[in-house]
Design an enzyme around this catalytic site. Structure first.
Site, PDB file in Angstrom:
ATOM      1  N   HIS A  98       0.816  -1.218   0.000  1.00  0.00           N
ATOM      2  CA  HIS A  98       0.000   0.000   0.000  1.00  0.00           C
ATOM      3  C   HIS A  98       0.852   1.273   0.000  1.00  0.00           C
ATOM      4  O   HIS A  98       0.366   2.340  -0.349  1.00  0.00           O
ATOM      5  CB  HIS A  98      -0.993  -0.002   1.164  1.00  0.00           C
ATOM      6  CG  HIS A  98      -0.396   0.172   2.524  1.00  0.00           C
ATOM      7  ND1 HIS A  98      -0.194  -0.875   3.393  1.00  0.00           N
ATOM      8  CD2 HIS A  98       0.023   1.271   3.180  1.00  0.00           C
ATOM      9  CE1 HIS A  98       0.313  -0.421   4.519  1.00  0.00           C
ATOM     10  NE2 HIS A  98       0.459   0.881   4.408  1.00  0.00           N
ATOM     11  N   GLY A 105     -13.216 -21.832  -1.394  1.00  0.00           N
ATOM     12  CA  GLY A 105     -14.427 -21.259  -1.965  1.00  0.00           C
ATOM     13  C   GLY A 105     -15.552 -21.119  -0.963  1.00  0.00           C
ATOM     14  O   GLY A 105     -16.710 -21.433  -1.268  1.00  0.00           O
ATOM     15  N   VAL A 106     -15.216 -20.653   0.240  1.00  0.00           N
ATOM     16  CA  VAL A 106     -16.239 -20.384   1.253  1.00  0.00           C
ATOM     17  C   VAL A 106     -15.998 -19.001   1.849  1.00  0.00           C
ATOM     18  O   VAL A 106     -14.863 -18.531   1.899  1.00  0.00           O
ATOM     19  CB  VAL A 106     -16.236 -21.431   2.391  1.00  0.00           C
ATOM     20  CG1 VAL A 106     -16.668 -22.782   1.881  1.00  0.00           C
ATOM     21  CG2 VAL A 106     -14.868 -21.505   3.065  1.00  0.00           C
ATOM     22  N   GLN A 107     -17.070 -18.364   2.273  1.00  0.00           N
ATOM     23  CA  GLN A 107     -16.977 -17.163   3.095  1.00  0.00           C
ATOM     24  C   GLN A 107     -17.371 -17.573   4.502  1.00  0.00           C
ATOM     25  O   GLN A 107     -18.386 -18.232   4.701  1.00  0.00           O
ATOM     26  CB  GLN A 107     -17.880 -16.064   2.556  1.00  0.00           C
ATOM     27  CG  GLN A 107     -17.429 -15.546   1.202  1.00  0.00           C
ATOM     28  CD  GLN A 107     -18.284 -14.421   0.686  1.00  0.00           C
ATOM     29  OE1 GLN A 107     -19.196 -13.961   1.357  1.00  0.00           O
ATOM     30  NE2 GLN A 107     -18.014 -13.975  -0.534  1.00  0.00           N
ATOM     31  N   ILE A 108     -16.533 -17.192   5.464  1.00  0.00           N
ATOM     32  CA  ILE A 108     -16.706 -17.716   6.808  1.00  0.00           C
ATOM     33  C   ILE A 108     -16.785 -16.595   7.842  1.00  0.00           C
ATOM     34  O   ILE A 108     -16.419 -15.440   7.575  1.00  0.00           O
ATOM     35  CB  ILE A 108     -15.567 -18.698   7.174  1.00  0.00           C
ATOM     36  CG1 ILE A 108     -14.180 -18.145   6.755  1.00  0.00           C
ATOM     37  CG2 ILE A 108     -15.776 -20.027   6.500  1.00  0.00           C
ATOM     38  CD1 ILE A 108     -13.546 -17.257   7.718  1.00  0.00           C
ATOM     39  N   ASP A 112       0.031  -7.667   1.275  1.00  0.00           N
ATOM     40  CA  ASP A 112       0.440  -6.270   1.429  1.00  0.00           C
ATOM     41  C   ASP A 112       1.960  -6.134   1.432  1.00  0.00           C
ATOM     42  O   ASP A 112       2.535  -5.400   2.236  1.00  0.00           O
ATOM     43  CB  ASP A 112      -0.153  -5.649   2.695  1.00  0.00           C
ATOM     44  CG  ASP A 112      -0.071  -4.122   2.697  1.00  0.00           C
ATOM     45  OD1 ASP A 112       0.130  -3.548   1.618  1.00  0.00           O
ATOM     46  OD2 ASP A 112      -0.174  -3.516   3.779  1.00  0.00           O
ATOM     47  N   GLY A 161       3.712   6.757   8.119  1.00  0.00           N
ATOM     48  CA  GLY A 161       5.041   6.788   7.509  1.00  0.00           C
ATOM     49  C   GLY A 161       5.934   5.655   7.956  1.00  0.00           C
ATOM     50  O   GLY A 161       6.952   5.377   7.330  1.00  0.00           O
ATOM     51  N   ASN A 162       5.584   4.988   9.060  1.00  0.00           N
ATOM     52  CA  ASN A 162       6.341   3.810   9.497  1.00  0.00           C
ATOM     53  C   ASN A 162       6.030   2.582   8.646  1.00  0.00           C
ATOM     54  O   ASN A 162       6.746   1.582   8.710  1.00  0.00           O
ATOM     55  CB  ASN A 162       6.024   3.454  10.954  1.00  0.00           C
ATOM     56  CG  ASN A 162       6.909   4.176  11.942  1.00  0.00           C
ATOM     57  OD1 ASN A 162       6.452   5.004  12.720  1.00  0.00           O
ATOM     58  ND2 ASN A 162       8.200   3.860  11.923  1.00  0.00           N
ATOM     59  N   SER A 163       4.968   2.648   7.882  1.00  0.00           N
ATOM     60  CA  SER A 163       4.536   1.484   7.120  1.00  0.00           C
ATOM     61  C   SER A 163       5.633   0.991   6.196  1.00  0.00           C
ATOM     62  O   SER A 163       6.240   1.756   5.451  1.00  0.00           O
ATOM     63  CB  SER A 163       3.302   1.843   6.299  1.00  0.00           C
ATOM     64  OG  SER A 163       2.705   0.698   5.787  1.00  0.00           O
TER      65      SER A 163
END
Length: 519
Positions: free
Chosen positions: A132, A301-304, A171, A243-245
């Protein structure tokens, strides 16, 4: 920056085990944090000072700044639809959606700058940071593109960087600058990191340049609500700010044990709760990115959803053990294995599903094509199935499963008073006309909420008018009368909490446990 507030994470702007330490020929430059270099400076016990450790490590930490071009959509004229609108068009005032004489207005492009941190992992200029940091500031005003990335070393030398590869799911990103003989550091073994260990965070908070903060590991395996295969962080009280990211988190042996990524903050500043991606997760991804390899992750293929107190009470199961299936994607491994909506998955590949070891985390680390045993609970009974792990689709494709909410409130009659008295909501059967009014993209059967008693548990849990109850427990709901029948049966059985499957707009349905009134 990336903020984690409650269960929300926002940007921190401003796998297979592998090592990223590149093999060096005899007599070549060694890592700043190599054991031979750290023996004399790594403190033991409570350190009197971090100065020697910092002096050795800080040269390998870099500041990263990106120049962004943002296309800003012009706002509509406040005089649109009035005689003044034509006046401004004719006499030079560019108001609203065109540039005069009816011609479409050209979108305005503005420049913005974002700042972050990173660290060198090789002498020839490979740099690790957060995805990001180099992917642009999210904005609702228009398209964002990165025009340049500048890396600044501690000696103030600046280099233009190129993106080798990046991965949104983890990320993480790898950059390259054209230089040699650079100081660098290497990853350590974060699996040995313990709560209470000292850590150092080095980065570029608020564009102040190289800044060092110290603290301890506050927690490990911390989930912050990102709901993905990498929602598993090291928590620290070392001060981390915007800014530490992308900057490194070091242990007292000088090893990189984490990559600073997020903070929990109601104010936007440090409140002593920061989060870092563990090295054990970052190493294999970074190594693959450096080699130009595709990141492979398992997928069912599941939403949990986690089995929280309310869901556990509704299913009469222990909490924090297993995760409930809120949706099964058609033609994916879970569906082919016979997994159904409402199943509680408790084990995958003989590994318990817990808050510290989530289903997404376990499955992401499984090899594609592997046949794995899955244990789950359905209607109070234990069921075992075998699923063949597939390749996880790109995050952009997964995000398409989320739909938009409807802002319209349906008109119609209320459900029987027994539902209102027991559940705290009024219901109406979803008809084709009502489905059109709710702007549903697919046919759905159920009972739509038309009114919520704010003093009820349903109100406290955030149920709203336009929400649709599609199931109560394991029973699908076809009408408001169906809902009333199930609720009445639950009351007669002495049930205190019922499990509702709620769909809001075109978003995937989710389970919510609701206490019955008077029980």
């Amino acid at each position: 920056m990336r903020y984690a507030y409650a269960v929300t994470a926002a940007m921190l702007l401003g796998g297979a085990a592998a090592t990223v330490a590149l093999q060096q020929p005899l007599g070549a430059q060694v890592a700043q944090n190599a054991p031979s270099q750290m023996a004399a400076v790594a403190p033991r016990g409570a350190p009197m000072s971090f100065a020697d450790l910092t002096a050795k490590l800080q040269p390998a930490v870099v500041n990263i700044s990106t120049t962004q071009k943002v296309q800003v959509r012009q706002q509509q004229s406040p005089f649109a639809g009035t005689p003044f609108d034509e006046f401004f068009k004719r006499f030079g005032g560019q108001q609203g959606g065109d540039g005069g004489n009816g011609a479409p207005a050209t979108p305005q492009t503005r420049e913005a700058v974002s700042l972050g941190s990173g660290f060198l992992i090789s002498a020839d200029g490979y740099i690790v940071t957060n995805n990001h940091v180099i992917s642009g500031v999210p904005t609702d005003q228009g398209k964002v593109t990165i025009s340049s990335i500048t890396v600044t070393l501690t000696d103030r030398k600046e280099y233009k960087a190129t993106v080798v590869a990046k991965d949104a799911a983890s990320d993480l990103a790898v950059l390259k600058i054209d230089a040699t003989g650079l100081p660098f550091v290497q990853f350590g073994d974060s699996t040995r990191t313990r709560v209470g260990d000292w850590v150092l965070a080095i980065g570029n908070p608020f564009a102040l340049g190289g800044t060092v903060t110290a603290g301890i590991v506050s927690a490990i395996h911390r989930a912050i609500g990102n709901a993905g295969p990498y929602d598993r962080y090291i928590q620290t009280d070392a001060a981390i700010n915007q800014g530490n990211s992308g900057g490194p988190m070091f242990d007292l042996n000088g090893n990189v044990v984490g990559i600073n990524t997020a903070i929990f903050s109601p104010t936007g500043g440090n409140v002593g709760i920061g989060f870092a991606i563990p090295a054990e997760q970052a190493k294999p991804v970074v190594l693959a990115l450096m080699k130009g390899q595709k990141i492979s992750r398992g997928y069912l293929g599941v939403q949990i959803q986690p089995v929280d107190d309310d869901i556990a009470a509704g299913l009469n199961l222990p909490k924090n053990h297993g995760e409930i299936v809120a949706r099964v994607e058609p033609n994916q491994p879970a569906a082919k294995a016979g997994i159904q909506q409402g199943d509680v998955i408790t084990k995958v590949n003989n590994v318990d599903v817990t808050p510290d070891s989530t289903l997404s985390y376990i499955v992401a680390g499984l090899p594609v094509g592997a046949k794995v045993p899955i244990q789950m609970i359905r209607d109070g009974k234990t069921i075992n199935v075998v699923a063949t792990v597939a390749q996880r689709p790109p995050e952009e494709q997964l995000a398409l499963n989320d739909g938009d909410d409807s802002d319209q409130t349906p008109d119609g009659q209320q459900a029987p008073a027994s539902v209102k008295n027991a559940l705290g909501v009024s219901l109406q059967t979803v008809t084709p006309a009502l489905a059109r009014q709710l702007q549903l993209t697919a046919p759905i059967a159920g009972a739509v909420i038309t009114n919520v008693d704010p003093s009820s548990d349903a109100g406290a849990k955030g149920l709203q008018p336009r929400d649709i109850i599609v199931a109560i427990g394991n029973r699908r709901i076809a009408s408001a009368a169906d809902a009333a029948t199930v609720i009445q049966a639950a009351q007669k059985a002495g049930v205190k909490t019922v499990l509702l499957l709620i769909q809001r707009g075109n978003r995937p349905a989710q389970y919510i446990g609701i206490d019955l009134i008077g029980k």
